[in-house]
Design an enzyme around this catalytic site. Structure first.
Site, mmCIF file in Angstrom:
data_model
loop_
_atom_site.group_PDB
_atom_site.id
_atom_site.type_symbol
_atom_site.label_atom_id
_atom_site.label_comp_id
_atom_site.label_asym_id
_atom_site.label_seq_id
_atom_site.Cartn_x
_atom_site.Cartn_y
_atom_site.Cartn_z
ATOM 1 N N SER A 119 0.837 -1.197 0.000
ATOM 2 C CA SER A 119 0.000 0.000 0.000
ATOM 3 C C SER A 119 0.871 1.247 0.000
ATOM 4 O O SER A 119 0.434 2.324 -0.397
ATOM 5 C CB SER A 119 -0.941 -0.002 1.211
ATOM 6 O OG SER A 119 -0.205 -0.051 2.419
ATOM 7 N N TYR A 132 12.096 2.407 1.325
ATOM 8 C CA TYR A 132 11.039 1.408 1.101
ATOM 9 C C TYR A 132 9.981 1.949 0.147
ATOM 10 O O TYR A 132 9.603 1.302 -0.822
ATOM 11 C CB TYR A 132 10.410 1.009 2.439
ATOM 12 C CG TYR A 132 9.317 -0.019 2.297
ATOM 13 C CD1 TYR A 132 9.640 -1.354 2.100
ATOM 14 C CD2 TYR A 132 7.973 0.342 2.350
ATOM 15 C CE1 TYR A 132 8.641 -2.310 1.964
ATOM 16 C CE2 TYR A 132 6.974 -0.604 2.226
ATOM 17 C CZ TYR A 132 7.309 -1.933 2.024
ATOM 18 O OH TYR A 132 6.328 -2.863 1.883
#
Length: 169
Positions: A119, A132
């Site tokens: 997500s 990330y």
């Protein structure tokens, strides 16, 4: 494996790999495993070559290797931290997809690639984690592009973007 597919697993952790291979076999599945670092080009090429040499084809690739980065604000992220996250989350996806494409485009039936996103590829949930999030956004863009490249070759590409997933990581 429960649906009759032959499964090939790769993991950098040989102990964990052998445990999962044994579980699949104990449940009646056909499985083989190989210990490799999916950020290492030579190891990825060899792994795919061995798979095709043994089973003759590749119908589905699932890229699920990854690393979270509980990094500080961007001004404090080191290049080493950046690379440790980009490697398994983006470079490994590229290497594995490239090798899968090379095999699947020769098959009359093509194949399917599933990349595990996050997500975080759709939104940022706060400061930190920039390596990330960059890796997951990059993987989304890469996946969209190779989807277009694979269309005429019968190679489908899907990205799954879960939120939090309970893993050892």
């Amino acid at each position: 494996a429960g649906n009759g597919c032959k499964v090939v697993l790769v993991d950098i952790n040989d102990q964990r790999l052998q445990q999962v291979v044994a579980e699949i076999r104990a449940a009646g599945g056909i499985c083989r495993g190989g210990c490799a670092d999916v950020t290492d080009e030579a190891q990825v090429i060899q792994f795919f070559r061995e798979t095709v040499d043994e089973w003759g084809r590749l119908d589905l690739l699932v890229n699920s290797a990854g690393r979270d980065s509980l990094s500080p604000p961007v001004t404090e992220v080191t290049l080493d931290e950046w690379n440790k996250t980009i490697g398994p989350n983006l470079t490994a996806v590229f290497l594995c997809c490239r090798e899968a494409f090379r095999i699947m485009e020769k098959q009359e039936t093509g194949g399917r690639i599933m990349n595990m996103g996050s997500s975080s590829a759709k939104l940022a949930s706060g400061p930190g984690h920039s390596p990330y999030r960059a890796s997951k956004h990059g993987m989304m863009g890469f996946s969209k592009n190779i989807l277009l490249e694979g269309r005429d070759k019968k190679i489908g590409v899907t990205v799954i973007n879960p939120s939090h997933v309970k893993t050892p990581m």
